[in-house]
Design an enzyme around this catalytic site. Structure first.
Site, PDB file in Angstrom:
ATOM      1  N   LYS A 169       0.850  -1.196   0.000  1.00 57.79           N
ATOM      2  CA  LYS A 169       0.000   0.000   0.000  1.00 57.79           C
ATOM      3  C   LYS A 169       0.885   1.244   0.000  1.00 57.79           C
ATOM      4  O   LYS A 169       1.603   1.491   0.962  1.00 57.79           O
ATOM      5  CB  LYS A 169      -0.857   0.024   1.270  1.00 57.79           C
ATOM      6  CG  LYS A 169      -1.831   1.189   1.298  1.00 57.79           C
ATOM      7  CD  LYS A 169      -2.396   1.439   2.690  1.00 57.79           C
ATOM      8  CE  LYS A 169      -1.510   2.284   3.550  1.00 57.79           C
ATOM      9  NZ  LYS A 169      -1.347   3.655   3.059  1.00 57.79           N
ATOM     10  N   GLU A 242      11.267   1.144   9.207  1.00 61.80           N
ATOM     11  CA  GLU A 242      12.185   2.217   8.797  1.00 61.80           C
ATOM     12  C   GLU A 242      11.490   3.523   9.131  1.00 61.80           C
ATOM     13  O   GLU A 242      10.524   3.890   8.454  1.00 61.80           O
ATOM     14  CB  GLU A 242      12.495   2.129   7.299  1.00 61.80           C
ATOM     15  CG  GLU A 242      13.232   0.871   6.871  1.00 61.80           C
ATOM     16  CD  GLU A 242      14.690   0.855   7.290  1.00 61.80           C
ATOM     17  OE1 GLU A 242      15.194   1.884   7.768  1.00 61.80           O
ATOM     18  OE2 GLU A 242      15.323  -0.209   7.137  1.00 61.80           O
ATOM     19  N   CYS A 276      14.202  11.041   4.842  1.00 58.80           N
ATOM     20  CA  CYS A 276      14.378  10.514   6.211  1.00 58.80           C
ATOM     21  C   CYS A 276      15.804  10.773   6.691  1.00 58.80           C
ATOM     22  O   CYS A 276      16.021  11.082   7.864  1.00 58.80           O
ATOM     23  CB  CYS A 276      14.052   9.038   6.258  1.00 58.80           C
ATOM     24  SG  CYS A 276      14.972   8.031   5.090  1.00 58.80           S
ATOM     25  N   GLU A 372      11.561  16.114  14.391  1.00 58.44           N
ATOM     26  CA  GLU A 372      11.867  15.984  12.957  1.00 58.44           C
ATOM     27  C   GLU A 372      11.014  16.978  12.166  1.00 58.44           C
ATOM     28  O   GLU A 372       9.787  16.915  12.199  1.00 58.44           O
ATOM     29  CB  GLU A 372      11.541  14.559  12.483  1.00 58.44           C
ATOM     30  CG  GLU A 372      11.876  14.347  11.030  1.00 58.44           C
ATOM     31  CD  GLU A 372      11.452  12.983  10.513  1.00 58.44           C
ATOM     32  OE1 GLU A 372      10.390  12.478  10.896  1.00 58.44           O
ATOM     33  OE2 GLU A 372      12.204  12.428   9.688  1.00 58.44           O
TER      34      GLU A 372
HETATM   35  P1  NAD Z   1       3.315   8.222   7.981  1.00 53.25           P
HETATM   36  O1  NAD Z   1       3.739   7.395   9.141  1.00 53.25           O
HETATM   37  O2  NAD Z   1       2.288   9.257   8.186  1.00 53.25           O
HETATM   38  O3  NAD Z   1       2.730   7.282   6.825  1.00 53.25           O
HETATM   39  C1  NAD Z   1       3.487   6.230   6.259  1.00 53.25           C
HETATM   40  C2  NAD Z   1       2.535   5.199   5.691  1.00 53.25           C
HETATM   41  O4  NAD Z   1       1.795   4.602   6.761  1.00 53.25           O
HETATM   42  C3  NAD Z   1       1.501   5.754   4.729  1.00 53.25           C
HETATM   43  O5  NAD Z   1       1.322   4.818   3.686  1.00 53.25           O
HETATM   44  C4  NAD Z   1       0.253   5.859   5.590  1.00 53.25           C
HETATM   45  O6  NAD Z   1      -0.947   5.803   4.863  1.00 53.25           O
HETATM   46  C5  NAD Z   1       0.404   4.645   6.489  1.00 53.25           C
HETATM   47  N1  NAD Z   1      -0.302   4.722   7.774  1.00 53.25           N
HETATM   48  C6  NAD Z   1      -0.760   5.814   8.424  1.00 53.25           C
HETATM   49  N2  NAD Z   1      -1.280   5.457   9.618  1.00 53.25           N
HETATM   50  C7  NAD Z   1      -1.156   4.121   9.716  1.00 53.25           C
HETATM   51  C8  NAD Z   1      -1.467   3.163  10.731  1.00 53.25           C
HETATM   52  N3  NAD Z   1      -2.044   3.529  11.881  1.00 53.25           N
HETATM   53  N4  NAD Z   1      -1.160   1.871  10.517  1.00 53.25           N
HETATM   54  C9  NAD Z   1      -0.555   1.493   9.368  1.00 53.25           C
HETATM   55  N5  NAD Z   1      -0.227   2.349   8.381  1.00 53.25           N
HETATM   56  C10 NAD Z   1      -0.516   3.645   8.552  1.00 53.25           C
HETATM   57  O7  NAD Z   1       4.646   8.805   7.351  1.00 53.25           O
HETATM   58  P2  NAD Z   1       4.779   9.803   6.123  1.00 53.25           P
HETATM   59  O8  NAD Z   1       4.347  11.149   6.581  1.00 53.25           O
HETATM   60  O9  NAD Z   1       4.172   9.195   4.913  1.00 53.25           O
HETATM   61  O10 NAD Z   1       6.371   9.788   5.875  1.00 53.25           O
HETATM   62  C11 NAD Z   1       7.240  10.637   6.530  1.00 53.25           C
HETATM   63  C12 NAD Z   1       7.949   9.902   7.637  1.00 53.25           C
HETATM   64  O11 NAD Z   1       8.563   8.733   7.144  1.00 53.25           O
HETATM   65  C13 NAD Z   1       9.095  10.735   8.227  1.00 53.25           C
HETATM   66  O12 NAD Z   1       9.096  10.565   9.625  1.00 53.25           O
HETATM   67  C14 NAD Z   1      10.337  10.102   7.613  1.00 53.25           C
HETATM   68  O13 NAD Z   1      11.527  10.300   8.346  1.00 53.25           O
HETATM   69  C15 NAD Z   1       9.929   8.669   7.552  1.00 53.25           C
HETATM   70  N6  NAD Z   1      10.719   7.964   6.566  1.00 53.25           N
HETATM   71  C16 NAD Z   1      11.617   7.036   6.984  1.00 53.25           C
HETATM   72  C17 NAD Z   1      12.425   6.389   6.067  1.00 53.25           C
HETATM   73  C18 NAD Z   1      13.451   5.377   6.492  1.00 53.25           C
HETATM   74  O14 NAD Z   1      13.907   4.641   5.639  1.00 53.25           O
HETATM   75  N7  NAD Z   1      13.824   5.320   7.750  1.00 53.25           N
HETATM   76  C19 NAD Z   1      12.304   6.689   4.708  1.00 53.25           C
HETATM   77  C20 NAD Z   1      11.369   7.642   4.315  1.00 53.25           C
HETATM   78  C21 NAD Z   1      10.579   8.269   5.250  1.00 53.25           C
END
Ligand code: NAD
Length: 469
Positions: A169, A242, A276, A372
């Site tokens: 997803k 991640e 990230c 962050e």
């Molecule tokens: P997010 O946690 O809001 O969403 C990530 C994904 O999770 C989306 O697909 C979202 O729809 C889904 N999601 C939301 N709530 C959920 C739940 N309760 N259960 C399961 N899935 C759920 O993150 P974002 O805003 O999309 O991304 C930004 C964040 O991601 C930043 O904190 C960034 O640092 C992190 N990030 C980490 C890495 C890494 O490799 N460590 C890489 C890229 C981004």
């Protein structure tokens, strides 16, 4: 309006009347929509993945390898279309979208060269004793919106070559490029092996709680990662997380200031800071602080921000209104506390644009330092000694990565060994490799992606002992 993009379940197109709008962040306007899946579609995707698993597991490594290579080829062959779509839904400049798509293609090819051989512990006249690595089963993959395409490939490539099947997803903010990948791969990957579905905020929790998954691979924020871990606990699903970062860039006084300012700038502001592993706090030695701050501002002033599809643009908008609010609130908190806020560029249009901003030596307790930001703002912090900067850099719940900038190799390696992060880059930044383990310490994650260690996370070890008679 672009053409309707569909989900892929069991190798077939699935469309729905219930739809989710997708916004172009460069205009703030809806430019398309995707299916809004619920429990029935999730159930059929999981069922398809479960049914496809035995045959895929029993397919030879060489066949799976060949399919992964074809996946890389298909991505490269469709690059122009995917780049356009990625720029539109994510906002990043075309050149950076191209980098993401072409890297994803290379990642498929590179991952296809990885293999987990059995580990033979004894092969004697009396005993054969070995550990073998078997696929786990059906993987639930959830990806974020900042690098939607390659971060999905980070999951698809190792999971599939190891013999797992998957339901993926993408983020509701950027679902299109990944759904399009599903369409492109329908003739490449056997039906049911890779299912790609889209949905609103309700779909992620539904997935992580679903008993039909054996493993969850999640990339996103730390707050969501904790919820995902709760979902995994229910059935003790295997888990890779991640998560967020608050990476320190540490700049020692022996650097070439102009050159390093350019590199530190891009370590922080690539993809308008929505990375990230972006530098999210820059610690600059007091001897060069003023000069380095001014050099960073000069780079910002000369870096064009605007619509990603326009010629010469190097920085795009923030991807979505929610993230924009987070960024603005962090800047506001600093402003309210009396910090000097340097807005080094102007917003570039009607979309979710925010100027490149520096906060000039705020207190370590400020939210812009402790949290962050994930956007185009960077706090610059003055330090005077190695011990002090290591202590301050480590004073965080996060531990994803850090960068160190110095010509002094002994100093650099000593600091690298003292930093509590999963990755340290010295005199470079954002340098991921399909062959190097990548993951975060502390609340930045659990487990790793990429390289042989990343591949191992899509397998379960089984140890077999045969006493020869
Ligand atoms: P997010 O946690 O809001 O969403 C990530 C994904 O999770 C989306 O697909 C979202 O729809 C889904 N999601 C939301 N709530 C959920 C739940 N309760 N259960 C399961 N899935 C759920 O993150 P974002 O805003 O999309 O991304 C930004 C964040 O991601 C930043 O904190 C960034 O640092 C992190 N990030 C980490 C890495 C890494 O490799 N460590 C890489 C890229 C981004």
């Amino acid at each position: 309006m672009t053409k309707q993009i569909t989900m892929t379940i069991n190798g077939r197109e699935v469309d729905l009347f219930s739809r989710l709008d997708v916004i172009d962040p460069a205009t703030g306007e809806v430019f398309g929509s995707v299916p809004n899946a619920g429990a029935p579609e999730l159930n059929s995707a999981v069922k398809a993945a479960r049914e496809a698993f035995p045959a895929w597991r029993d397919t030879s490594w060489e066949n799976r390898q060949a399919i992964l290579i074809r996946m890389g080829d298909v991505i490269a062959a469709s690059a122009a279309e995917l780049i356009g779509l990625l720029t539109k839904e994510q906002g990043k400049p075309t050149a950076q979208a191209e980098f993401e798509i072409m890297s994803a293609s290379q990642w498929c090819h590179a991952t296809a060269t990885l293999k987990l051989d059995d580990k033979v512990l004894e092969d004697s006249a009396t005993r054969l004793h070995f550990t073998t690595y078997e696929p786990i089963g059906v993987v639930c993959a959830i990806s974020p919106w900042n690098f939607p395409f390659i971060l999905s490939i980070f999951k698809i490539a190792p999971a599939l070559i190891a013999g797992n099947t998957m339901v993926l997803k993408p983020s509701p903010f950027t679902p299109m490029t990944v759904l399009r990948l599903g369409e492109l791969l329908r003739d490449v990957v056997p039906a049911g092996v890779l299912n790609i579905i889209s949905g609103d905020d309700a779909l992620g929790p539904m997935m992580t709680m679903h008993a039909g998954f054996d493993k969850i691979s999640f990339t996103g924020s730390t707050a969501t990662g904790k919820k995902v871990m709760e979902g995994a606990a229910k059935d003790l699903k295997r888990l890779t997380l991640e998560l967020g970062g608050n990476d320190a860039a540490i700049v020692f006084p022996d650097v070439d200031i102009k050159q390093t300012a350019e590199m530190v700038f891009w370590s922080a502001f690539t993809n308008s800071g929505q990375v990230c592993i972006a530098s999210k706090r820059a610690y600059i030695h007091e001897d060069i602080y003023d000069e380095m701050r001014d050099a960073l501002v000069t780079v910002a002033e000369s870096t064009p921000m605007g619509r990603g599809d326009q010629e010469g643009i190097a920085l795009g908008p923030i991807n979505n209104e929610r993230q924009r609010r987070t960024v603005k609130a962090l800047i506001q908190a600093s402003e309210d506390a009396g910090d000097t806020v340097i807005r080094a560029s102007r917003p570039a249009g009607a979309g979710y644009f925010e100027p490149i901003t520096f906060i000039d030596n705020p207190h370590d307790d400020r939210p812009i330092v402790t949290e962050e930001q994930f956007g185009p703002v960077l706090p610059l912090l003055k330090f005077s000694s190695e011990d002090e900067v290591v202590r301050r850099a480590n004073n965080s719940d996060m531990g994803l990565a850090a960068t160190v900038w110095t010509k002094d190799e002994a100093l650099a390696l000593r600091v690298a060994s003292r930093l509590e992060t999963g990755n340290v880059w010295i005199n470079e930044a954002l340098a991921l490799s399909p062959f190097a383990a990548f993951g975060g310490r502390k609340q930045s994650g659990l487990g790793v992606e990429n390289g042989i260690e990343g591949l191992r996370q899509y397998t379960e070890p089984k140890t077999v002992s045969f006493v020869r008679k």
